[in-house]
Design a protein around this motif. Sequence first.
Motif, PDB file in Angstrom:
ATOM      1  N   VAL A 175      45.067  -4.829 -38.341  1.00 28.71           N
ATOM      2  CA  VAL A 175      46.206  -4.666 -39.232  1.00 28.71           C
ATOM      3  C   VAL A 175      45.799  -5.116 -40.625  1.00 28.71           C
ATOM      4  O   VAL A 175      44.854  -5.885 -40.796  1.00 28.71           O
ATOM      5  CB  VAL A 175      47.438  -5.476 -38.762  1.00 28.71           C
ATOM      6  N   CYS A 176      46.502  -4.652 -41.613  1.00 27.13           N
ATOM      7  CA  CYS A 176      46.265  -5.084 -42.984  1.00 27.13           C
ATOM      8  C   CYS A 176      46.598  -6.568 -43.082  1.00 27.13           C
ATOM      9  O   CYS A 176      47.672  -6.996 -42.659  1.00 27.13           O
ATOM     10  CB  CYS A 176      47.138  -4.268 -43.940  1.00 27.13           C
ATOM     11  N   GLY A 177      45.685  -7.350 -43.622  1.00 25.30           N
ATOM     12  CA  GLY A 177      45.895  -8.791 -43.726  1.00 25.30           C
ATOM     13  C   GLY A 177      46.954  -9.179 -44.733  1.00 25.30           C
ATOM     14  O   GLY A 177      47.363 -10.329 -44.800  1.00 25.30           O
ATOM     15  N   ILE A 178      47.435  -8.233 -45.511  1.00 26.09           N
ATOM     16  CA  ILE A 178      48.454  -8.526 -46.514  1.00 26.09           C
ATOM     17  C   ILE A 178      49.841  -8.138 -46.006  1.00 26.09           C
ATOM     18  O   ILE A 178      50.737  -8.966 -45.956  1.00 26.09           O
ATOM     19  CB  ILE A 178      48.130  -7.810 -47.846  1.00 26.09           C
ATOM     20  N   CYS A 179      50.016  -6.883 -45.588  1.00 23.61           N
ATOM     21  CA  CYS A 179      51.352  -6.432 -45.151  1.00 23.61           C
ATOM     22  C   CYS A 179      51.546  -6.514 -43.637  1.00 23.61           C
ATOM     23  O   CYS A 179      52.663  -6.357 -43.155  1.00 23.61           O
ATOM     24  CB  CYS A 179      51.622  -5.011 -45.633  1.00 23.61           C
ATOM     25  N   ARG A 180      50.459  -6.713 -42.881  1.00 21.48           N
ATOM     26  CA  ARG A 180      50.470  -6.835 -41.423  1.00 21.48           C
ATOM     27  C   ARG A 180      50.882  -5.555 -40.697  1.00 21.48           C
ATOM     28  O   ARG A 180      51.286  -5.568 -39.550  1.00 21.48           O
ATOM     29  CB  ARG A 180      51.373  -7.990 -40.961  1.00 21.48           C
ATOM     30  N   VAL A 181      50.755  -4.402 -41.371  1.00 16.67           N
ATOM     31  CA  VAL A 181      51.024  -3.100 -40.766  1.00 16.67           C
ATOM     32  C   VAL A 181      49.694  -2.541 -40.260  1.00 16.67           C
ATOM     33  O   VAL A 181      48.681  -2.659 -40.942  1.00 16.67           O
ATOM     34  CB  VAL A 181      51.655  -2.130 -41.800  1.00 16.67           C
ATOM     35  N   PRO A 182      49.666  -1.940 -39.049  1.00 19.41           N
ATOM     36  CA  PRO A 182      48.409  -1.367 -38.550  1.00 19.41           C
ATOM     37  C   PRO A 182      47.821  -0.349 -39.524  1.00 19.41           C
ATOM     38  O   PRO A 182      48.545   0.340 -40.247  1.00 19.41           O
ATOM     39  CB  PRO A 182      48.817  -0.684 -37.241  1.00 19.41           C
ATOM     40  N   PHE A 183      46.494  -0.254 -39.532  1.00 21.56           N
ATOM     41  CA  PHE A 183      45.815   0.652 -40.451  1.00 21.56           C
ATOM     42  C   PHE A 183      46.121   2.115 -40.176  1.00 21.56           C
ATOM     43  O   PHE A 183      46.018   2.944 -41.069  1.00 21.56           O
ATOM     44  CB  PHE A 183      44.310   0.440 -40.418  1.00 21.56           C
ATOM     45  N   ASP A 184      46.485   2.488 -38.952  1.00 22.66           N
ATOM     46  CA  ASP A 184      46.816   3.890 -38.705  1.00 22.66           C
ATOM     47  C   ASP A 184      48.224   4.221 -39.175  1.00 22.66           C
ATOM     48  O   ASP A 184      48.650   5.354 -39.130  1.00 22.66           O
ATOM     49  CB  ASP A 184      46.606   4.274 -37.245  1.00 22.66           C
ATOM     50  N   GLY A 185      48.949   3.238 -39.658  1.00 21.72           N
ATOM     51  CA  GLY A 185      50.233   3.458 -40.319  1.00 21.72           C
ATOM     52  C   GLY A 185      49.999   3.504 -41.815  1.00 21.72           C
ATOM     53  O   GLY A 185      48.916   3.816 -42.272  1.00 21.72           O
ATOM     54  N   CYS A 186      51.023   3.188 -42.564  1.00 21.03           N
ATOM     55  CA  CYS A 186      50.849   3.160 -44.014  1.00 21.03           C
ATOM     56  C   CYS A 186      51.483   1.896 -44.566  1.00 21.03           C
ATOM     57  O   CYS A 186      52.291   1.257 -43.927  1.00 21.03           O
ATOM     58  CB  CYS A 186      51.427   4.403 -44.678  1.00 21.03           C
ATOM     59  N   CYS A 187      51.095   1.556 -45.763  1.00 21.94           N
ATOM     60  CA  CYS A 187      51.606   0.339 -46.384  1.00 21.94           C
ATOM     61  C   CYS A 187      53.085   0.502 -46.734  1.00 21.94           C
ATOM     62  O   CYS A 187      53.600   1.616 -46.750  1.00 21.94           O
ATOM     63  CB  CYS A 187      50.777  -0.005 -47.614  1.00 21.94           C
ATOM     64  N   PRO A 188      53.777  -0.596 -47.017  1.00 26.80           N
ATOM     65  CA  PRO A 188      55.200  -0.506 -47.355  1.00 26.80           C
ATOM     66  C   PRO A 188      55.495   0.354 -48.585  1.00 26.80           C
ATOM     67  O   PRO A 188      56.608   0.837 -48.749  1.00 26.80           O
ATOM     68  CB  PRO A 188      55.602  -1.959 -47.621  1.00 26.80           C
ATOM     69  N   SER A 189      54.505   0.580 -49.450  1.00 25.96           N
ATOM     70  CA  SER A 189      54.713   1.390 -50.658  1.00 25.96           C
ATOM     71  C   SER A 189      54.668   2.887 -50.377  1.00 25.96           C
ATOM     72  O   SER A 189      55.132   3.679 -51.189  1.00 25.96           O
ATOM     73  CB  SER A 189      53.634   1.079 -51.696  1.00 25.96           C
ATOM     74  N   CYS A 190      54.100   3.297 -49.254  1.00 27.67           N
ATOM     75  CA  CYS A 190      53.894   4.721 -48.951  1.00 27.67           C
ATOM     76  C   CYS A 190      54.829   5.201 -47.854  1.00 27.67           C
ATOM     77  O   CYS A 190      55.337   4.415 -47.063  1.00 27.67           O
ATOM     78  CB  CYS A 190      52.453   4.958 -48.521  1.00 27.67           C
ATOM     79  N   LYS A 191      54.978   6.517 -47.805  1.00 30.67           N
ATOM     80  CA  LYS A 191      55.814   7.117 -46.771  1.00 30.67           C
ATOM     81  C   LYS A 191      54.997   7.792 -45.678  1.00 30.67           C
ATOM     82  O   LYS A 191      55.447   7.952 -44.573  1.00 30.67           O
ATOM     83  CB  LYS A 191      56.772   8.131 -47.394  1.00 30.67           C
ATOM     84  N   MET A 192      53.774   8.199 -46.018  1.00 28.76           N
ATOM     85  CA  MET A 192      52.929   8.906 -45.063  1.00 28.76           C
ATOM     86  C   MET A 192      51.536   8.288 -45.037  1.00 28.76           C
ATOM     87  O   MET A 192      50.964   8.039 -46.094  1.00 28.76           O
ATOM     88  CB  MET A 192      52.794  10.383 -45.445  1.00 28.76           C
ATOM     89  N   PRO A 193      50.980   8.038 -43.851  1.00 24.79           N
ATOM     90  CA  PRO A 193      49.598   7.549 -43.788  1.00 24.79           C
ATOM     91  C   PRO A 193      48.621   8.659 -44.127  1.00 24.79           C
ATOM     92  O   PRO A 193      48.980   9.821 -44.175  1.00 24.79           O
ATOM     93  CB  PRO A 193      49.460   7.109 -42.327  1.00 24.79           C
ATOM     94  N   GLY A 194      47.389   8.283 -44.365  1.00 29.72           N
ATOM     95  CA  GLY A 194      46.354   9.274 -44.649  1.00 29.72           C
ATOM     96  C   GLY A 194      45.728   9.055 -46.004  1.00 29.72           C
ATOM     97  O   GLY A 194      45.617   7.931 -46.474  1.00 29.72           O
ATOM     98  N   ASP A 195      45.367  10.145 -46.642  1.00 21.73           N
ATOM     99  CA  ASP A 195      44.654  10.066 -47.912  1.00 21.73           C
ATOM    100  C   ASP A 195      45.473   9.429 -49.025  1.00 21.73           C
ATOM    101  O   ASP A 195      44.922   8.904 -49.980  1.00 21.73           O
ATOM    102  CB  ASP A 195      44.190  11.447 -48.353  1.00 21.73           C
ATOM    103  N   ASP A 196      46.801   9.489 -48.944  1.00 17.15           N
ATOM    104  CA  ASP A 196      47.635   8.880 -49.979  1.00 17.15           C
ATOM    105  C   ASP A 196      47.741   7.370 -49.812  1.00 17.15           C
ATOM    106  O   ASP A 196      48.231   6.681 -50.694  1.00 17.15           O
ATOM    107  CB  ASP A 196      49.032   9.496 -49.976  1.00 17.15           C
ATOM    108  N   CYS A 197      47.306   6.858 -48.673  1.00 20.60           N
ATOM    109  CA  CYS A 197      47.341   5.420 -48.421  1.00 20.60           C
ATOM    110  C   CYS A 197      45.982   4.995 -47.838  1.00 20.60           C
ATOM    111  O   CYS A 197      45.881   4.638 -46.668  1.00 20.60           O
ATOM    112  CB  CYS A 197      48.472   5.064 -47.460  1.00 20.60           C
ATOM    113  N   PRO A 198      44.923   5.052 -48.651  1.00 22.93           N
ATOM    114  CA  PRO A 198      43.578   4.770 -48.136  1.00 22.93           C
ATOM    115  C   PRO A 198      43.334   3.283 -47.895  1.00 22.93           C
ATOM    116  O   PRO A 198      44.061   2.424 -48.394  1.00 22.93           O
ATOM    117  CB  PRO A 198      42.670   5.280 -49.258  1.00 22.93           C
ATOM    118  N   LEU A 199      42.300   3.023 -47.140  1.00 21.39           N
ATOM    119  CA  LEU A 199      41.861   1.650 -46.913  1.00 21.39           C
ATOM    120  C   LEU A 199      40.762   1.327 -47.910  1.00 21.39           C
ATOM    121  O   LEU A 199      40.064   2.211 -48.387  1.00 21.39           O
ATOM    122  CB  LEU A 199      41.309   1.487 -45.492  1.00 21.39           C
TER     123      LEU A 199
END
Length: 85
Positions: free
Chosen positions: A23-47
């Motif tokens: 999971v992201c160490g900042i927002c604690r959301v799994p990497f296959d999801g997206c950060c709280p700022s984004c609506k869709m995972p993928g290229d718009d929410c890169p690691l």
Amino acid sequence: MKISIELWRDVAGWRWDVPDDEVCGICRVPFDGCCPSCKMPGDDCPLIWGECSHAFHMHCLIKWLETDSSQQQCPMDRRPWVTAK
């Protein structure tokens, strides 16, 4: 009118190349999801990886580094943040 789907076949899929339980160490959301700022995972929410080998959602890390308390350090080990090449 109702429509029922009788058969579903995926034609494509994607996953980040990180362990399933990461999971992201900042927002604690799994990497296959997206950060709280984004609506869709993928290229718009890169690691983004640091030289310290920690990975974060890019948007989470940018917000973190913009805070005064970050002191431009990795949020996990507090080493100076350097983006891996």
